[in-house]
Design an enzyme around this catalytic site. Structure first.
Site, PDB file in Angstrom:
ATOM      1  N   SER A  37     -22.825  62.319  15.902  1.00 49.11           N
ATOM      2  CA  SER A  37     -23.885  61.692  15.568  1.00 49.11           C
ATOM      3  C   SER A  37     -24.984  62.637  15.782  1.00 49.11           C
ATOM      4  CB  SER A  37     -24.140  60.217  16.278  1.00 49.11           C
ATOM      5  OG  SER A  37     -23.775  60.760  17.410  1.00 49.11           O
ATOM      6  N   GLU A  53     -19.693  74.504  26.267  1.00 52.19           N
ATOM      7  CA  GLU A  53     -20.330  73.358  26.253  1.00 52.19           C
ATOM      8  C   GLU A  53     -20.875  72.726  27.518  1.00 52.19           C
ATOM      9  OE1 GLU A  53     -19.159  71.888  21.862  1.00 52.19           O
ATOM     10  OE2 GLU A  53     -18.204  71.086  23.423  1.00 52.19           O
ATOM     11  N   ASN A  79     -19.579  65.712  23.986  1.00 54.27           N
ATOM     12  CA  ASN A  79     -18.752  65.764  22.961  1.00 54.27           C
ATOM     13  C   ASN A  79     -18.381  64.152  22.789  1.00 54.27           C
ATOM     14  OD1 ASN A  79     -16.898  68.265  22.145  1.00 54.27           O
ATOM     15  ND2 ASN A  79     -17.762  68.622  24.470  1.00 54.27           N
ATOM     16  N   LYS A 123     -19.949  82.858  16.918  1.00 53.48           N
ATOM     17  CA  LYS A 123     -20.548  81.526  17.603  1.00 53.48           C
ATOM     18  C   LYS A 123     -19.216  80.889  18.174  1.00 53.48           C
ATOM     19  CE  LYS A 123     -20.219  77.941  16.181  1.00 53.48           C
ATOM     20  NZ  LYS A 123     -19.334  76.613  16.610  1.00 53.48           N
ATOM     21  N   THR A 130     -10.378  82.618  17.966  1.00 55.61           N
ATOM     22  CA  THR A 130     -11.638  81.963  18.515  1.00 55.61           C
ATOM     23  C   THR A 130     -12.750  81.771  17.782  1.00 55.61           C
ATOM     24  OG1 THR A 130     -10.642  82.565  20.754  1.00 55.61           O
ATOM     25  CG2 THR A 130     -12.935  81.636  20.506  1.00 55.61           C
ATOM     26  N   THR A 177     -23.587  76.037  16.492  1.00 55.42           N
ATOM     27  CA  THR A 177     -23.575  74.491  16.501  1.00 55.42           C
ATOM     28  C   THR A 177     -23.883  74.197  17.972  1.00 55.42           C
ATOM     29  OG1 THR A 177     -21.005  74.785  17.200  1.00 55.42           O
ATOM     30  CG2 THR A 177     -21.724  74.373  14.939  1.00 55.42           C
TER      31      THR A 177
END
Length: 407
Positions: free
Chosen positions: A407, A276, A402, A179, A190, A153
């Site tokens: 979107s 991230e 985030n 992932k 996790t 992702t």
């Protein structure tokens, strides 16, 4: 133990495929399938979040009650979480389609999803994706690699690992893919992790091996303090290596656990380092703690500290934040005994001794903290226990990613 190339197709008898089903992403693959030519013993660990996605419920039932498993179908983009009976029905529909195409029982099909919470899966696209993948299954390493790419992702790269060891005179392989980049926090499995092995091992021993290795690997990483609804780790063992079947805790079992631990640790660190927006893997080692439990709590407290994570991003040796995080962890210790070091490929440097800063070079500290893998070592001088936790720095990009994830 020998590190080898590949992931879920490294072990004998395992095949993989991927496809672009258009579930959410319009410019990339977003579905993967893992298939074993032989029935597999299966084990799993799952999220501790009270809110559990439909695939977690489906897989927990299969791991507990099915005689064997033989396929895993994964989609990225939509998590199939908080979707009620309809979402659980989609798990069954996916398994039914796979069962029909692969001529295996429905309860031998595991499913997994990752992505946005609350949206229903486009089951027509899912089933079409299963059909496409059933025709493309291959045991080559490229197919396994492409499967690892398809399940991402917000990950910036695929995550794979594989090793070979010898059990009762036979070479066995353990390979895996995972992932995970955000919504990662300890005390579960996790995110999504899939491990395959051609070792012969009983279901009971496989579950025990997985549960024991998860404790010091996946359960010791944190990116952002959020535990996902979908966390799943599955291990499938098809026995094709021909080793003497592991049915008890013997030497072969210990060797198997060491290899499984290596793969899970490697994958866990990849997820932590690919948090991230992250620019660095942040490792926290607590040594000479009074107990293992204390060491675990202390290391997690530091690795999850937002202020410490921000300091790592800024390459700032702000050791007060680390000592503070140790102090509010809930563990009793003498702060005037603690030594602290920073370490990376650029060197190792003592920062505090007996709770007080030493005369260290800020320039050298910054150099050490500027590497893409950074370690903080806290010596508690309380006993012989130790633990290691992994996380990442906290950057501007974490907020950007985030703020508009849906979107």
């Amino acid at each position: 133990m020998k590190k080898v190339e590949g992931g879920v197709t490294a072990a004998e008898g395992f095949q993989a495929a991927s496809t672009a089903a258009g579930i959410k992403y319009k410019d990339r693959t977003d579905m993967a399938m893992i298939y074993s030519t032989e029935p597999c013993a299966v084990a799993g660990t799952f999220t501790t979040n009270v809110v559990k996605a439909a695939p977690v419920k489906w897989d927990k039932d299969i791991v507990k009650n099915s005689a064997f498993a033989q396929a895993v179908v994964v989609n990225a983009g939509i998590a199939n979480a908080c979707t009620g009976t309809e979402g659980l029905g989609y798990c069954k529909d996916t398994a039914k389609k796979t069962s029909e195409l692969m001529d295996i029982p429905e309860d031998a099909v595991l499913v997994a999803s990752t992505g946005v919470i609350g949206k229903q899966l486009p089951i027509d696209r899912i089933c079409a994706g299963v059909e496409q993948m059933s025709k493309k299954l291959s045991g080559d390493l490229t197919s396994g690699h492409n499967a690892a790419l398809a399940i991402m992702t917000t990950d910036t790269h695929e995550k794979e690992a594989a090793v070979e060891v010898e059990l009762s005179g036979k070479k066995i392989t353990i390979g895996g893919m995972c992932k995970g980049s955000g919504m990662i926090h300890p005390n579960m499995c996790t995110m999504l992790s899939f491990i395959t092995t051609d070792a012969a091992i009983s279901k009971e021993m496989l579950q025990e091996a997985l549960s024991s290795t998860v404790t010091d690997t996946y359960n010791m990483i944190s990116v952002d303090g959020d535990t996902s609804t979908n966390d799943t780790c599955l291990v499938l063992a098809n026995g094709l290596a021909g080793n003497e079947k592991i049915k008890e805790k013997n030497e072969d079992y210990e060797t198997f656990c060491e290899a499984l631990y290596y793969v899970n640790e490697a994958l866990a660190k990849m997820m932590a380092g690919d948090g991230e927006g992250a620019t660095a893997l942040f490792e926290v080692k607590v040594v000479h703690a009074a107990s293992k439990e204390d060491a675990v709590i202390l290391s997690k407290s530091v690795v999850t500290s937002s202020l410490t994570k921000a300091a790592i991003f800024g390459h700032d040796a702000n050791w007060g934040r680390i000592l503070c995080a140790l102090g509010y962890s809930g563990v009793e210790f003498d702060p005037e005994q603690v030594d602290l070091y920073f370490e990376s490929a650029a060197g190792k440097l003592m920062i505090i001794k007996d709770g007080v800063a030493v005369d260290y070079s800020e320039e050298e500290a910054t150099k050490i903290l500027s590497e893409n893998e950074v370690t903080a070592i806290a010596d508690m001088k309380m006993g012989e226990a130790c633990a290691t936790a992994w996380g990442c720095d906290l950057t501007y990009d974490y907020i950007k990613i985030n703020a508009d994830y849906r979107s």
